[in-house]
Motif scaffolding. Structure first.
Motif, short mmCIF file in Angstrom:
data_model
loop_
_atom_site.label_atom_id
_atom_site.label_comp_id
_atom_site.label_asym_id
_atom_site.label_seq_id
_atom_site.Cartn_x
_atom_site.Cartn_y
_atom_site.Cartn_z
N ARG A 104 0.75 -1.36 0.03
CA ARG A 104 0.11 0.07 0.02
C ARG A 104 0.83 1.16 -0.07
NH1 ARG A 104 -2.14 3.86 3.04
NH2 ARG A 104 -3.90 4.38 2.71
N THR A 105 1.87 1.04 0.98
CA THR A 105 2.73 2.34 0.85
C THR A 105 3.53 2.56 -0.34
OG1 THR A 105 3.02 2.14 3.27
CG2 THR A 105 4.75 3.48 2.14
N LEU A 106 4.08 1.42 -1.18
CA LEU A 106 4.90 1.59 -2.19
C LEU A 106 3.89 2.25 -3.24
CD1 LEU A 106 7.14 1.12 -3.97
CD2 LEU A 106 6.08 -1.12 -4.74
N LEU A 107 2.54 1.85 -3.41
CA LEU A 107 1.88 2.54 -4.52
C LEU A 107 1.31 3.88 -3.90
CD1 LEU A 107 -0.57 -0.63 -4.94
CD2 LEU A 107 1.29 0.23 -6.53
N LEU A 108 1.29 4.11 -2.70
CA LEU A 108 1.04 5.52 -2.14
C LEU A 108 2.07 6.68 -2.73
CD1 LEU A 108 -0.87 7.53 -0.55
CD2 LEU A 108 0.31 6.93 1.28
N VAL A 109 3.21 6.07 -2.46
CA VAL A 109 4.34 7.20 -3.08
C VAL A 109 4.62 7.16 -4.48
CG1 VAL A 109 5.75 6.71 -0.81
CG2 VAL A 109 6.23 5.45 -2.87
N LEU A 110 3.89 6.27 -5.08
CA LEU A 110 4.02 6.41 -6.69
C LEU A 110 2.82 7.46 -6.86
CD1 LEU A 110 4.17 2.75 -7.79
CD2 LEU A 110 5.98 4.56 -7.80
N VAL A 111 2.14 8.10 -6.20
CA VAL A 111 0.75 8.96 -6.25
C VAL A 111 -0.09 8.53 -7.15
CG1 VAL A 111 0.54 11.36 -6.85
CG2 VAL A 111 2.60 10.80 -5.80
N VAL A 112 0.21 8.12 -8.37
CA VAL A 112 -1.04 7.81 -9.55
C VAL A 112 -1.88 7.05 -8.96
CG1 VAL A 112 -1.51 7.10 -11.72
CG2 VAL A 112 0.27 8.58 -11.35
#
Length: 155
Positions: A123-131
């Motif tokens: 979840r955090t990895l996808l969050l820092v990718l922003v899109v």
């Protein structure tokens, strides 16, 4: 149909146009079995953005004081790393980051269980990718939450 109705439906968006044609969407979280408001209901976008802002400010302060040796340019570069580490640890252990705790929010599985450490990391990895975080469904869950079957709720 009057041209003003067409322009009005275009300006108000596809949901308003579908509701005018009789589609029933219900409230946010109804499809997930969550209450309409109060504890356990889906957190509002405003609360989630405020929590994100608090977490980001704390990350910049930690990076500035502990990692970047009081160099603001380096602190901005390290802030994303600090944000990701704090998010993974906090979500994996207690289900809330410091900003979410202040705003009285929690990240849980859709079935009500705790988010696993692996789920928190993804979840955090996808969050820092922003899109993925800015693409929402009708329950205002981002793709980062949908990927791990999570939802942000009020506590």
């Amino acid at each position: 149909m009057d041209n003003r109705e067409v322009i009005g439906s275009w300006l108000s968006g596809p949901r308003a146009a579908a509701e005018q044609m009789g589609a029933e969407f219900g409230y946010r979280g109804e499809r997930l079995g969550l209450p309409k408001d109060g504890p356990g209901s889906i957190a509002s976008v405003g609360r989630r953005l405020a929590a994100l802002f608090i977490d980001w400010v704390l990350s910049v302060l930690i990076a500035y004081g502990l990692i970047a040796h009081r160099d603001i340019h380096q602190a901005n570069n390290w802030a994303l790393v600090v944000f990701a580490v704090v998010s993974v640890i906090a979500l994996g252990l207690v289900g809330s980051t410091p900003g979410k705790m202040i705003m009285r929010l929690r990240v849980v599985q859709v079935d009500g269980g705790r988010l696993s450490p692996l789920g928190a990391a993804l979840r955090t990895l996808l969050l820092v990718l922003v899109v993925p975080a800015v693409v929402w469904d009708r329950d205002t869950r981002g793709l980062h939450d949908r990927a791990v079957k999570a939802v942000q709720v009020r506590i």
